[in-house]
Write an enzyme that holds these catalytic residues in place. Structure first.
Site, PDB file in Angstrom:
ATOM      1  N   TRP A 139      71.222 -19.883  43.696  1.00 47.15           N
ATOM      2  CA  TRP A 139      71.469 -20.430  44.301  1.00 47.15           C
ATOM      3  C   TRP A 139      72.102 -19.712  46.565  1.00 47.15           C
ATOM      4  CZ3 TRP A 139      76.120 -23.786  46.474  1.00 47.15           C
ATOM      5  CH2 TRP A 139      75.819 -24.815  47.678  1.00 47.15           C
ATOM      6  N   ASP A 223      78.828 -23.706  38.133  1.00 44.79           N
ATOM      7  CA  ASP A 223      78.071 -24.566  39.095  1.00 44.79           C
ATOM      8  C   ASP A 223      78.149 -25.603  38.199  1.00 44.79           C
ATOM      9  OD1 ASP A 223      77.581 -25.568  40.832  1.00 44.79           O
ATOM     10  OD2 ASP A 223      77.069 -23.787  42.069  1.00 44.79           O
ATOM     11  N   LYS A 259      72.562 -34.576  42.921  1.00 43.54           N
ATOM     12  CA  LYS A 259      71.754 -35.278  42.756  1.00 43.54           C
ATOM     13  C   LYS A 259      71.914 -36.520  41.125  1.00 43.54           C
ATOM     14  CE  LYS A 259      69.933 -31.098  44.755  1.00 43.54           C
ATOM     15  NZ  LYS A 259      71.266 -30.746  44.870  1.00 43.54           N
TER      16      LYS A 259
END
Length: 415
Positions: A139, A223, A259
């Site tokens: 990311w 993460d 999300k």
């Protein structure tokens, strides 16, 4: 009285940083007036009509929250909204809570980005780490967060993606860590649905990664942005975290609720630190609380209340499980639809990786030149790396996207 001359600005030496690519794509897509435009850039879920989707469980929970006559707008404790914190822990660690509850230190954060930032600041200070290992690719914000939060920590890359096979370069990853990582280094791992590749290690590979971390004495930092959203199974998506925790690692987890609850704008997150002995939990918590106080004092509460309402209500929690299935299943269906269309068209190349990957993103294998042509000629937007947000596909546009990819790939071969 004459006006004074305008002095040179003390900010004149600043260069202008380029706009973040993901947000630049969103801007360019919004400005495009073509009726057939398709956005495969933004990392946000869209329904089959290409519209934002408020989860039914979230809509019901929010109504209950705002209608509660006892709700106020007072400051929350610096560690976060009190009922939210244990629920966030339970979601991440599941059945391990019975043995870990007095060894998990948590603070509520400004979503997953804030959790990553806090982890970089806290771990660099407390562990005096000199290096952090980050997957290549990762990311994009990971690098910026460590640049800003812990500039003294050197960022090292471990191999992750094999461009020739569009698969995990597991051997390269293990070799890099085995030969170059040093005791005390931090390793940043994606818990599930690796962003941007959509490629995750298998359970057996995760065990080998844990072996390397134990042997090299690396500090694991996960993460976790897609738990439940990736596979539809909360336990499956937390497998790696729980494996490391069960093996006795001290570790950190950055948890996002953007999300899996669709709460993108509410910025709900948490940072968990698992310590090896219960007596060090309180001082660890005090250090995290000090960071919170120095940055924002208390986290915003509305989104945390929504999450709390859902996770503490059996009916709403059941509805949320169903919502996760809706999202994860649609993404899987769109992967299959894109793959089937490319196969039907006979598009040159192998496209199995699209269905082998998981989660929101696919590393399509398209190069930057092909991506630029898709944008300029076909009004299809994705990252220059070839990362496509599968959530942008739907039954109305997937055939057109496949046809556009087919045309671009064939044109490049004929050039």
């Amino acid at each position: 009285m004459g006006s004074l001359p305008i002095p040179d600005s003390q900010f004149a030496h600043l260069d202008q940083f380029p706009m973040d690519e993901a947000f630049m794509i969103m801007r360019d897509f919004a400005l495009d007036t073509h009726p057939g435009k398709v956005s495969l850039g933004a990392g946000v879920y869209r329904d089959n009509d290409a519209k934002p989707w408020v989860l039914p469980s979230v809509r019901k929970a929010e109504q209950l929250v705002v209608q509660d006559p006892n709700i106020d707008h007072e400051y929350q404790p610096m560690s976060g909204h009190p009922p939210f914190v244990p629920l966030a822990q339970e979601l991440t660690f599941g059945p391990l809570m019975a043995s870990l509850s007095n060894r998990i230190v948590t603070c509520q954060t400004i979503s997953g980005t804030g959790a990553n930032h806090f982890a970089a600041v806290f771990l660099s200070q407390v562990l005096s780490a000199k290096r952090v290992w980050i997957s290549n690719p990762t990311w994009g914000n990971h690098h910026l967060l460590w640049d800003i939060s812990a500039p003294q920590v050197k960022q090292q890359l471990y191999s992750y993606y094999n461009a020739k096979t569009c698969s995990l370069d597991f051997d390269g990853m293990i070799q890099t860590l085995d030969t170059e990582a040093q005791p005390g280094d931090i390793i940043l791992l994606h818990a599930c649905a690796h962003n941007p590749t959509g490629i995750d290690p298998t359970p057996e590979q995760w065990k080998i990664i844990a072996d390397v971390c134990e042997r090299k004495r690396l500090f694991p930092f996960f993460d976790s942005a897609y738990q439940g959203f990736a596979s539809g199974d909360l336990d499956q998506d937390a497998y790696a975290i729980r494996l490391f925790a069960e093996r006795g690692f001290e570790l950190a987890v950055a948890q996002s609720f953007s999300k899996n609850f669709g709460l993108y704008g509410q910025r709900v997150g948490a940072l968990h630190i698992v310590v090896s002995r219960s007596e060090v939990a309180a001082p660890t918590q005090s250090h995290l609380t000090k960071l919170v106080r120095g940055e924002f004092s208390t986290a915003p509460v509305h989104g945390a209340r929504i999450v709390t309402q859902i996770l503490s209500d059996s009916s709403l929690r059941k509805q949320w499980y169903a919502d996760l299935q809706v999202m994860s299943s649609r993404l899987k269906d769109m992967r299959r639809a894109l793959y089937d269309e490319l196969r039907r068209l006979g598009t040159p190349g192998s496209w199995e990786h699209i269905v082998d990957q998981i989660g929101m993103f696919s590393y399509t294998g398209l190069n930057a030149k092909q991506v630029a042509r898709l944008r300029d000629e076909q009004h299809i937007y994705m990252m220059a790396s070839g990362r496509a947000s599968i959530a942008g596909l739907n039954t109305s546009n997937v055939a057109a996207v496949a046809a556009a990819i087919d045309a671009i790939v064939r044109a490049e071969q004929q050039a």
